[in-house]
Scaffold this motif. Structure first.
Motif, PDB file in Angstrom:
ATOM      1  N   PHE A   1       4.510  -0.747   3.289  1.00 54.92           N
ATOM      2  CA  PHE A   1       3.532   0.222   3.773  1.00 54.92           C
ATOM      3  C   PHE A   1       4.186   1.603   3.685  1.00 54.92           C
ATOM      4  CE2 PHE A   1       3.374  -3.725   6.220  1.00 54.92           C
ATOM      5  CZ  PHE A   1       2.098  -4.188   5.917  1.00 54.92           C
ATOM      6  N   SER A   2       3.653   2.488   2.828  1.00 53.95           N
ATOM      7  CA  SER A   2       4.364   3.744   2.576  1.00 53.95           C
ATOM      8  C   SER A   2       3.432   4.933   2.446  1.00 53.95           C
ATOM      9  CB  SER A   2       5.193   3.617   1.295  1.00 53.95           C
ATOM     10  OG  SER A   2       5.933   4.814   1.072  1.00 53.95           O
ATOM     11  N   PHE A   3       3.809   6.032   3.088  1.00 56.61           N
ATOM     12  CA  PHE A   3       3.229   7.359   2.863  1.00 56.61           C
ATOM     13  C   PHE A   3       4.214   8.257   2.116  1.00 56.61           C
ATOM     14  CE2 PHE A   3       0.153   7.428   6.770  1.00 56.61           C
ATOM     15  CZ  PHE A   3      -0.759   6.665   6.066  1.00 56.61           C
TER      16      PHE A   3
ATOM     17  N   PRO B   1       1.847   4.660   8.099  1.00 55.04           N
ATOM     18  CA  PRO B   1       1.241   3.717   7.156  1.00 55.04           C
ATOM     19  C   PRO B   1       1.107   2.313   7.735  1.00 55.04           C
ATOM     20  CG  PRO B   1       3.504   4.206   6.522  1.00 55.04           C
ATOM     21  CD  PRO B   1       3.147   5.173   7.608  1.00 55.04           C
TER      22      PRO B   1
ATOM     23  N   GLY C   1       0.325   9.836   1.448  1.00 54.06           N
ATOM     24  CA  GLY C   1      -0.210  10.102   2.776  1.00 54.06           C
ATOM     25  C   GLY C   1      -1.535  10.833   2.746  1.00 54.06           C
TER      26      GLY C   1
ATOM     27  N   THR D   1       7.531   6.461   7.943  1.00 52.89           N
ATOM     28  CA  THR D   1       6.547   6.657   6.880  1.00 52.89           C
ATOM     29  C   THR D   1       6.775   5.720   5.697  1.00 52.89           C
ATOM     30  OG1 THR D   1       7.919   8.501   6.112  1.00 52.89           O
ATOM     31  CG2 THR D   1       5.978   9.031   7.455  1.00 52.89           C
ATOM     32  N   HIS D   2       7.779   4.855   5.786  1.00 53.01           N
ATOM     33  CA  HIS D   2       7.991   3.816   4.773  1.00 53.01           C
ATOM     34  C   HIS D   2       8.492   2.572   5.494  1.00 53.01           C
ATOM     35  CE1 HIS D   2       8.652   2.440   0.579  1.00 53.01           C
ATOM     36  NE2 HIS D   2       9.558   1.666   1.152  1.00 53.01           N
TER      37      HIS D   2
ATOM     38  N   THR E   1       0.870  -1.168   0.000  1.00 49.29           N
ATOM     39  CA  THR E   1       0.000   0.000   0.000  1.00 49.29           C
ATOM     40  C   THR E   1       0.913   1.225   0.000  1.00 49.29           C
ATOM     41  OG1 THR E   1      -1.691   1.263   1.203  1.00 49.29           O
ATOM     42  CG2 THR E   1      -0.260  -0.181   2.527  1.00 49.29           C
ATOM     43  N   GLN E   2       0.835   1.999  -1.062  1.00 50.38           N
ATOM     44  CA  GLN E   2       1.742   3.127  -1.252  1.00 50.38           C
ATOM     45  C   GLN E   2       0.956   4.364  -1.685  1.00 50.38           C
ATOM     46  OE1 GLN E   2       5.025   0.086  -3.246  1.00 50.38           O
ATOM     47  NE2 GLN E   2       4.813   2.141  -4.092  1.00 50.38           N
TER      48      GLN E   2
END
Length: 367
Positions: A245-247, A176, A158, A227-228, A154-155
């Motif tokens: 999992f990334s914002f 994330p 944000g 955030t990653h 999921t990228q």
């Protein structure tokens, strides 16, 4: 045993409450009796909008004897306190994700519920939707053979571009991993069972972010979490998974692919309740779409399943034990990222049984 619809109080009248209330007030097997919030005016406005008869404080709604189940939609930092207060008032509790801020809080909720003979549950309930339930049936049918490996991601950049109050997404209990991770991890555990160990690498791209909409647009706020996150998960006796999992990504991705000994499945976005569900055989050159069946009603079907199971005396599917295991996984992933080594998972859970054929949230089943 009590009969008839289950009385529900909703605590936390923020953005997500509208989705819950639209659905819960349409289910004949639950009765939404009250809305509570720290902001009494907001609670009253939300209650009026959805035809709920009572609004007030948490204490006000817990004092209502007709309320059997509290739906806890507060911010993550308040999840445990609200859950424990509700359990001590004799109410079953279903909470938004994450189940608590940390495993110690989560364990306290489970222990309190067990001591009082009460049930706990937790979001997400997207794994009960048609898309992921159909994926579960496909796996159990042996369509792709034995699962071997999973890729999940999921990228995005944000939520601050659209959410008017995004600060909590970047505080402990957010990021994330804790915001979107529950959808992916719950889906994987519901399909493959509990996880035995995890490893991870984590990054924080920026120390500040900017609110992009609403009255606070242009204001900056600190980023206090990674955030990653890249994670590895081992499912004992079956697949391994690599999850991102990334914002921090300008490329939007929401995917889960399961590779088996005889083929592969491409699952729908686990933050949704629908398809598409795709499959391919070991020697196919392209994906084919599989039919999906089940409910596509959005958030709240986990609450309904808990209510129906409560009356029937059967296990509910979006259980506190499942939500706690996912919380334990996320905490261990974060710790693995800090320590640079695998973390063993001591909690476990039972993969929920599929919903029965014909399960209809809008059919009255409780006399």
């Amino acid at each position: 045993m009590t009969a008839g619809p289950v009385g529900v109080a909703l605590v936390g009248a923020g953005v997500i409450s509208g989705q819950y209330l639209r659905n819960l007030t349409s289910f004949p097997d639950v009765r939404v009796l009250a809305v509570a919030d720290l902001d009494a005016g907001r609670a009253a406005a939300v209650a009026r909008e959805h035809g709920v008869p009572v609004s007030g404080t948490l204490a006000d709604v817990l004092a209502l004897p007709e309320v059997e189940l509290v739906v806890n939609l507060t911010v993550p930092a308040a999840h445990a306190a609200v859950a424990l207060e509700s359990l001590r008032a004799g109410k079953h509790v279903y909470g938004e994700k994450p189940f608590a801020m940390n495993p110690a809080e989560g364990a306290a909720i489970l222990a309190e519920a067990a001591a009082r003979g009460l049930r706990t549950g937790g979001a997400p309930d997207t794994f009960l939707g048609a898309g992921l339930q159909s994926a579960l049936h496909a796996l159990r049918s042996g369509l792709i053979g034995e699962p071997v490996a999973v890729t999940a991601a999921t990228q995005s950049l944000g939520p601050e571009s659209w959410h008017p109050n995004p600060e909590f997404f970047y505080q402990p209990g957010g990021g994330p991993l804790f915001d979107l991770g529950p959808y992916y991890l719950t889906a994987l555990v519901s399909l493959l069972g509990p996880v035995a160990r995890v490893a991870a690498s984590t990054r924080r791209a920026r120390v500040e972010r900017v609110v992009g909409s609403g009255p606070k647009a242009g204001a900056t706020f600190p980023v206090d979490v990674p955030t990653h996150v890249n994670a590895l998960l081992d499912f004992p006796g079956t697949a391994t998974a690599a999850a991102t999992f990334s914002f921090d990504s300008p490329v939007n991705r929401r995917m889960i692919e399961i590779i088996g000994t005889e083929g592969a499945l491409s699952l729908p976005d686990p933050n949704t309740f629908e398809g598409p569900l795709l499959a391919r055989g070991a020697h196919d050159t392209d994906w084919r779409e599989l039919p999906v069946s089940g409910t596509t009603t959005s958030r709240g079907i986990g609450v309904l399943d808990l209510a129906r199971s409560l009356r029937a005396g059967t296990p509910h599917r979006a259980s506190g034990e499942l939500a706690y295991h996912v919380l334990d996984l996320m905490t261990a992933i974060a710790e693995a990222g800090e320590r640079g080594e695998f973390q063993a998972i001591t909690s476990t859970t039972t993969a929920p049984e599929p919903l029965p054929d014909g399960w209809d949230p809008h059919a009255a089943t409780l006399a």
